[in-house]
Scaffold this motif. Structure first.
Motif, short mmCIF file in Angstrom:
data_model
loop_
_atom_site.label_atom_id
_atom_site.label_comp_id
_atom_site.label_asym_id
_atom_site.label_seq_id
_atom_site.Cartn_x
_atom_site.Cartn_y
_atom_site.Cartn_z
N CYS A 10 47.37 34.31 -97.39
CA CYS A 10 48.87 34.26 -97.91
C CYS A 10 48.96 34.87 -99.79
O CYS A 10 47.85 33.48 -100.12
CB CYS A 10 49.56 32.97 -97.77
SG CYS A 10 51.31 32.96 -99.06
N CYS A 22 49.87 31.08 -101.85
CA CYS A 22 49.70 29.63 -102.02
C CYS A 22 47.80 30.48 -102.04
O CYS A 22 47.22 28.89 -102.35
CB CYS A 22 49.90 29.14 -100.81
SG CYS A 22 49.70 29.66 -99.73
N CYS A 79 53.88 25.05 -98.63
CA CYS A 79 53.73 26.66 -98.61
C CYS A 79 55.08 27.03 -97.82
O CYS A 79 54.18 26.96 -96.32
CB CYS A 79 52.95 27.86 -98.84
SG CYS A 79 53.40 29.55 -99.33
N ASP A 135 55.89 30.47 -97.67
CA ASP A 135 56.13 31.94 -97.62
C ASP A 135 54.69 31.95 -96.25
O ASP A 135 55.25 33.10 -95.01
CB ASP A 135 55.36 32.33 -98.72
CG ASP A 135 55.81 32.92 -99.94
OD1 ASP A 135 56.89 32.28 -100.31
OD2 ASP A 135 55.46 33.66 -100.31
N CYS A 136 54.26 30.74 -95.92
CA CYS A 136 53.42 31.19 -94.50
C CYS A 136 53.68 30.01 -93.91
O CYS A 136 52.43 29.60 -92.53
CB CYS A 136 51.83 30.98 -95.22
SG CYS A 136 50.97 30.18 -96.11
ZN ZN Z 1 51.11 30.16 -98.70
#
Ligand code: ZN
Length: 280
Positions: free
Chosen positions: A237, A240, A261, A263-264
């Motif tokens: 990712c 992070c 995080c 996003d992931c």
């Molecule tokens: Zn991440």
């Protein structure tokens, strides 16, 4: 060649007048789901309109690769390069399942729709090797983008002529949903003029996933063919840095706060669709 005709036609913008499945009506989105206009007075001596119109309704939407990279054949198995024989075989297997055999110089082209195995029983011949069939197919594509079909009517474009009642199994390329206006000649819809919206499949042959197929693939790239394969890859990712969390400085405190995080989902990894282009 039918494939090339289809490939050429499918990339035409809306407004194209014909498709391999028939003549396009003015606005497919406005086509009614079922227009039932029974031929007055039955089907015996009266005029029966047996014309067939097939219009594109909803094209196949293939996912777009989020990232691209290059696989350079001349770097194969060189120290420090990512181009390994194992990686080439893996990518070729993906390429083979995403390509159809045709008469192009490379011997194949990228499939414009998901490939799946379609089992069918012909209900009606609609002319020009187009058939309405009872069909079944497993889901295909990433995240089962093409849902499975179970005992459902579908439109098939077959390589060879067939007749009502024939059964078989083909490798079908999903070319989207079409609206077919026709007069059924099977019970219980017999003689009624109607429009059905159904998934359409084109019979095709896929590449052979074998050492010989890989050899031809490599030769085609060396000869200048522009080929690519799309695969799902796990990457660290970016947000992070693969840690699964980010740091936030806390005023007056020695330690940073760890923020999971989003996003992931704190895994530190992302799965993205990557298109790998092959070069000599
Ligand atoms: Zn991440």
């Amino acid at each position: 060649m039918k494939f090339r005709l289809l490939l050429a036609l499918l990339v035409l913008p809306l407004g194209a007048q014909t498709t391999p499945f028939g003549t396009k009506v003015s606005d497919p989105a406005s086509a009614p789901a079922t227009t039932t206009a029974p031929a007055a007075g039955g089907v015996s001596d009266e005029f029966v309109d047996n014309s067939v119109q097939v219009s594109p309704f909803r094209p196949t939407l293939l996912p777009e690769a989020k990232s691209t990279r290059t696989f350079q054949l001349s770097k194969l198995n060189r120290l420090g390069s990512t181009e390994s024989t194992k990686e080439l075989q893996r990518l070729y297997s993906a390429f083979a399942t995403q390509s159809i055999v045709d008469g192009s110089p490379a011997g194949s082209s990228k499939a414009v729709g998901y490939l799946t195995s379609v089992t069918y029983s012909i209900l009606q011949d609609l002319g020009d090797n187009r058939y309405l069939a009872k069909a079944a197919w497993p889901a295909s594509g990433p995240n089962e983008a093409l849902a499975a079909g179970v005992d459902t009517m579908a439109l098939l474009l077959l390589e060879k002529a067939a007749k009502a009642g024939d059964t078989g199994k083909i490798t079908g390329m999903h070319v989207g949903t079409v609206a077919v206006l026709f007069t059924p000649d099977f019970a219980p819809l017999k003689g009624r003029r109607l429009t059905l919206r159904r998934e359409a499949f084109l019979e095709c042959a896929t590449l052979e996933d074998s050492p010989a197929g890989l050899q031809r693939f490599v030769e085609a790239i060396t000869a200048g063919a522009e080929l690519s394969a799309t695969t799902n890859e796990t990457i660290p990712c970016k947000k992070c840095g693969g840690l699964g969390f980010t740091r936030e400085a806390q005023k007056g405190q020695l330690l940073d706060k760890r923020v999971p995080c989003a996003d992931c989902a704190s895994t530190g990894k992302l799965i993205i669709s990557v298109e790998t282009k092959f070069v000599p």
